[in-house]
Design a protein around this motif. Sequence first.
Motif, PDB file in Angstrom:
ATOM      1  N   GLY A  79     -57.102 128.471 -10.897  1.00 12.63           N
ATOM      2  CA  GLY A  79     -57.470 129.508 -11.862  1.00 12.63           C
ATOM      3  C   GLY A  79     -56.266 130.327 -12.299  1.00 12.63           C
ATOM      4  O   GLY A  79     -56.176 130.751 -13.453  1.00 12.63           O
ATOM      5  N   THR A  80     -55.332 130.535 -11.370  1.00 10.78           N
ATOM      6  CA  THR A  80     -54.143 131.327 -11.695  1.00 10.78           C
ATOM      7  C   THR A  80     -53.291 130.601 -12.741  1.00 10.78           C
ATOM      8  O   THR A  80     -52.775 131.226 -13.674  1.00 10.78           O
ATOM      9  CB  THR A  80     -53.317 131.594 -10.419  1.00 10.78           C
ATOM     10  OG1 THR A  80     -54.194 132.093  -9.410  1.00 10.78           O
ATOM     11  CG2 THR A  80     -52.210 132.593 -10.671  1.00 10.78           C
ATOM     12  N   ALA A  81     -53.165 129.277 -12.602  1.00 13.23           N
ATOM     13  CA  ALA A  81     -52.434 128.482 -13.603  1.00 13.23           C
ATOM     14  C   ALA A  81     -53.150 128.582 -14.952  1.00 13.23           C
ATOM     15  O   ALA A  81     -52.504 128.717 -16.004  1.00 13.23           O
ATOM     16  CB  ALA A  81     -52.341 127.028 -13.153  1.00 13.23           C
ATOM     17  N   GLU A 141     -60.911 136.193 -20.736  1.00 17.24           N
ATOM     18  CA  GLU A 141     -62.068 136.427 -19.872  1.00 17.24           C
ATOM     19  C   GLU A 141     -61.914 135.643 -18.564  1.00 17.24           C
ATOM     20  O   GLU A 141     -61.942 134.414 -18.566  1.00 17.24           O
ATOM     21  CB  GLU A 141     -63.345 135.995 -20.622  1.00 17.24           C
ATOM     22  CG  GLU A 141     -64.609 136.503 -19.985  1.00 17.24           C
ATOM     23  CD  GLU A 141     -65.868 136.002 -20.698  1.00 17.24           C
ATOM     24  OE1 GLU A 141     -65.752 135.187 -21.632  1.00 17.24           O
ATOM     25  OE2 GLU A 141     -66.962 136.422 -20.279  1.00 17.24           O
ATOM     26  N   ASP A 142     -61.777 136.371 -17.471  1.00 19.26           N
ATOM     27  CA  ASP A 142     -61.569 135.757 -16.155  1.00 19.26           C
ATOM     28  C   ASP A 142     -62.922 135.624 -15.449  1.00 19.26           C
ATOM     29  O   ASP A 142     -63.474 136.604 -14.954  1.00 19.26           O
ATOM     30  CB  ASP A 142     -60.598 136.635 -15.353  1.00 19.26           C
ATOM     31  CG  ASP A 142     -60.372 136.126 -13.932  1.00 19.26           C
ATOM     32  OD1 ASP A 142     -61.063 135.185 -13.513  1.00 19.26           O
ATOM     33  OD2 ASP A 142     -59.494 136.694 -13.249  1.00 19.26           O
ATOM     34  N   THR A 143     -63.450 134.391 -15.421  1.00 25.98           N
ATOM     35  CA  THR A 143     -64.754 134.164 -14.781  1.00 25.98           C
ATOM     36  C   THR A 143     -64.594 133.416 -13.454  1.00 25.98           C
ATOM     37  O   THR A 143     -65.498 132.704 -13.026  1.00 25.98           O
ATOM     38  CB  THR A 143     -65.714 133.373 -15.701  1.00 25.98           C
ATOM     39  OG1 THR A 143     -65.253 132.017 -15.777  1.00 25.98           O
ATOM     40  CG2 THR A 143     -65.772 133.936 -17.081  1.00 25.98           C
ATOM     41  N   ALA A 144     -63.434 133.633 -12.814  1.00 23.13           N
ATOM     42  CA  ALA A 144     -63.188 132.961 -11.525  1.00 23.13           C
ATOM     43  C   ALA A 144     -64.326 133.219 -10.537  1.00 23.13           C
ATOM     44  O   ALA A 144     -64.696 132.345  -9.762  1.00 23.13           O
ATOM     45  CB  ALA A 144     -61.866 133.435 -10.933  1.00 23.13           C
ATOM     46  N   GLU A 145     -64.885 134.448 -10.599  1.00 21.62           N
ATOM     47  CA  GLU A 145     -65.924 134.812  -9.628  1.00 21.62           C
ATOM     48  C   GLU A 145     -67.330 134.670 -10.198  1.00 21.62           C
ATOM     49  O   GLU A 145     -68.310 134.821  -9.466  1.00 21.62           O
ATOM     50  CB  GLU A 145     -65.682 136.263  -9.159  1.00 21.62           C
ATOM     51  CG  GLU A 145     -64.308 136.425  -8.528  1.00 21.62           C
ATOM     52  CD  GLU A 145     -63.964 137.839  -8.077  1.00 21.62           C
ATOM     53  OE1 GLU A 145     -64.823 138.746  -8.213  1.00 21.62           O
ATOM     54  OE2 GLU A 145     -62.843 138.041  -7.599  1.00 21.62           O
ATOM     55  N   SER A 146     -67.453 134.431 -11.501  1.00 20.95           N
ATOM     56  CA  SER A 146     -68.770 134.579 -12.142  1.00 20.95           C
ATOM     57  C   SER A 146     -69.292 133.310 -12.810  1.00 20.95           C
ATOM     58  O   SER A 146     -70.180 133.394 -13.670  1.00 20.95           O
ATOM     59  CB  SER A 146     -68.713 135.713 -13.182  1.00 20.95           C
ATOM     60  OG  SER A 146     -67.958 135.316 -14.306  1.00 20.95           O
ATOM     61  N   ASN A 159     -63.257 129.549  -1.946  1.00 17.26           N
ATOM     62  CA  ASN A 159     -64.279 130.565  -1.657  1.00 17.26           C
ATOM     63  C   ASN A 159     -65.217 130.819  -2.836  1.00 17.26           C
ATOM     64  O   ASN A 159     -66.141 131.618  -2.730  1.00 17.26           O
ATOM     65  CB  ASN A 159     -63.626 131.873  -1.190  1.00 17.26           C
ATOM     66  CG  ASN A 159     -62.791 132.543  -2.263  1.00 17.26           C
ATOM     67  OD1 ASN A 159     -62.698 132.060  -3.388  1.00 17.26           O
ATOM     68  ND2 ASN A 159     -62.171 133.646  -1.926  1.00 17.26           N
ATOM     69  N   LYS A 160     -65.020 130.140  -3.960  1.00 17.44           N
ATOM     70  CA  LYS A 160     -65.846 130.435  -5.141  1.00 17.44           C
ATOM     71  C   LYS A 160     -67.221 129.762  -5.053  1.00 17.44           C
ATOM     72  O   LYS A 160     -67.474 128.994  -4.135  1.00 17.44           O
ATOM     73  CB  LYS A 160     -65.121 129.987  -6.421  1.00 17.44           C
ATOM     74  CG  LYS A 160     -63.714 130.524  -6.563  1.00 17.44           C
ATOM     75  CD  LYS A 160     -63.621 132.044  -6.645  1.00 17.44           C
ATOM     76  CE  LYS A 160     -62.306 132.478  -7.231  1.00 17.44           C
ATOM     77  NZ  LYS A 160     -61.478 133.417  -6.511  1.00 17.44           N
ATOM     78  N   VAL A 161     -68.045 129.981  -6.054  1.00 19.14           N
ATOM     79  CA  VAL A 161     -69.448 129.560  -5.953  1.00 19.14           C
ATOM     80  C   VAL A 161     -69.589 128.042  -5.918  1.00 19.14           C
ATOM     81  O   VAL A 161     -70.458 127.507  -5.229  1.00 19.14           O
ATOM     82  CB  VAL A 161     -70.312 130.245  -7.043  1.00 19.14           C
ATOM     83  CG1 VAL A 161     -69.993 129.741  -8.434  1.00 19.14           C
ATOM     84  CG2 VAL A 161     -71.793 130.096  -6.751  1.00 19.14           C
TER      85      VAL A 161
HETATM   86  C1  LIG Z   1     -60.024 133.589  -7.264  1.00 22.73           C
HETATM   87  C2  LIG Z   1     -59.676 134.386  -8.435  1.00 22.73           C
HETATM   88  C3  LIG Z   1     -58.668 133.980  -9.322  1.00 22.73           C
HETATM   89  C4  LIG Z   1     -57.710 132.874  -9.022  1.00 22.73           C
HETATM   90  O1  LIG Z   1     -58.199 131.619  -8.954  1.00 22.73           O
HETATM   91  P1  LIG Z   1     -57.375 130.506  -8.133  1.00 22.73           P
HETATM   92  O2  LIG Z   1     -58.091 129.255  -8.499  1.00 22.73           O
HETATM   93  O3  LIG Z   1     -57.483 130.865  -6.687  1.00 22.73           O
HETATM   94  O4  LIG Z   1     -55.965 130.520  -8.610  1.00 22.73           O
HETATM   95  C5  LIG Z   1     -58.473 134.712 -10.487  1.00 22.73           C
HETATM   96  N1  LIG Z   1     -59.199 135.797 -10.750  1.00 22.73           N
HETATM   97  C6  LIG Z   1     -60.156 136.234  -9.916  1.00 22.73           C
HETATM   98  C7  LIG Z   1     -60.943 137.443 -10.307  1.00 22.73           C
HETATM   99  C8  LIG Z   1     -60.412 135.563  -8.716  1.00 22.73           C
HETATM  100  O5  LIG Z   1     -61.348 136.020  -7.893  1.00 22.73           O
END
Ligand SMILES: *Cc1c(COP(=O)(O)O)cnc(C)c1O
Length: 420
Positions: A66-68, A164-169, A193-195
């Motif tokens: 997600g960071t990439a 829009e960062d939906t890493a958690e959603s 750790n994500k869903v």
């Molecule tokens: C986990 C997370 C990321 C990063 O995702 P990775 O796949 O671990 O790089 C980015 N933003 C939020 C809000 C996160 O919780």
Amino acid sequence: MNIRKFTPFEHKIWLSSPTMHGDEFQYMKEAYDTNWMSTVGANINEVERLTAETVGCKYAVALSCGTAALHLAMKVAGVKPGMHVLCSSQTFSASINPVCYEKGIPVFVDTEYDTWNMDPVALEKAFELYPDAKVVVVAHLYGTPGKIDEIRNICDRHGAALVEDTAESLGATYKGKMTGSFGTVGICSFNGNKVITGSSGGCLLTGDKAVYEKVKKWSTQSREDAPWYQHEEVGYNYRMSNVIAGVVRGQFPHLEEHIAQKTAIYERYREGFKDLPVKMNPYDAENSVPNFWLSCLLIDEDAMCSQVRGEQDALYIGEHGKSCPTEILEVLGKCNAEGRPIWKPMHMQPIFRNNGFVTREGDGRGRTNAYIAGGKLGRDGNPADVGADIFDRGLCLPSDNKMTVEEQERIIEIVRSCFE
Ligand SMILES: *Cc1c(COP(=O)(O)O)cnc(C)c1O
């Protein structure tokens, strides 16, 4: 409070750990058996298709994490050295680091109490104070959608791109639309750790075919279409592995099931704590359906015992009928269960101590130094620094979807005992 009455869990109860089902292994094995042990292959194509279909955007680019995806999103959004970028303060650092990779200057926007996400009132104010800002980065904390259409409208009015960062959603909706489909560009994560997870991995989300092509090219070292290695732009090695993609592919059919389990966990906590001086992490029940990735608590102000946090450690003084996040986390830890403090807001992090922070009340230019809960109060009676207040009084509860009902009931008893 007497923790000796609790026998520690035999197996650790995790905050949120991977949950595998079997198909993941089959798709990984398929990659192995067909020798697509690379960053090309059928699993990657399927992950892109499934992600785009689930989120309801036209294209998804499968990336290493997600960071990439956020880093390439910054480039798509046009972040340039020295530019102010308006960012959610209440988020994980991965939302913000990519702004710095591109040498943008994050300016943090405070949080609202309704969803614990970016406050549109503070965002509007941030645009007044930083009229040059052309990019906004918003996260949906803990799987709860923020006020994303209001935020989108404000961005549109100021001609700003919305990341829009939906890493958690992933899978959470706002007004019937998936989070990830509101931004100019979006991202999701398949971190462990994500869903749902691939052990790692992520996607960039876009409705624009040209962006899809460009991001795919950047992520594979920016190779031009030539017989030799030909380059016109800086490239990255950010493509998802076809082995990892096999895991993600096998997880997608279980997204709804994971969300249902997370929802049940949230509901059981809410029921179990209804007579305690606490509230669950709030959401807009009328307009949104969270994915309930993490269940969290906010302790009522008058039920907080004395707690002091330094930069690396915390102290508290236990008090009858009261508790604090430090005490609850300590007791959970002793019982072999993993909770976590609320993500410490970015504007409170030493690395960003000189960056701007805009609250709906403060002057927004300097640092307010108001982040002692119950300290400075804003005009409407709310603390001037909402993020600091939620950090002070909140915590994340064990939210693992493999936790049994019986185990969760024990967690509830443990938390309840802290208020005795
Ligand atoms: C986990 C997370 C990321 C990063 O995702 P990775 O796949 O671990 O790089 C980015 N933003 C939020 C809000 C996160 O919780």
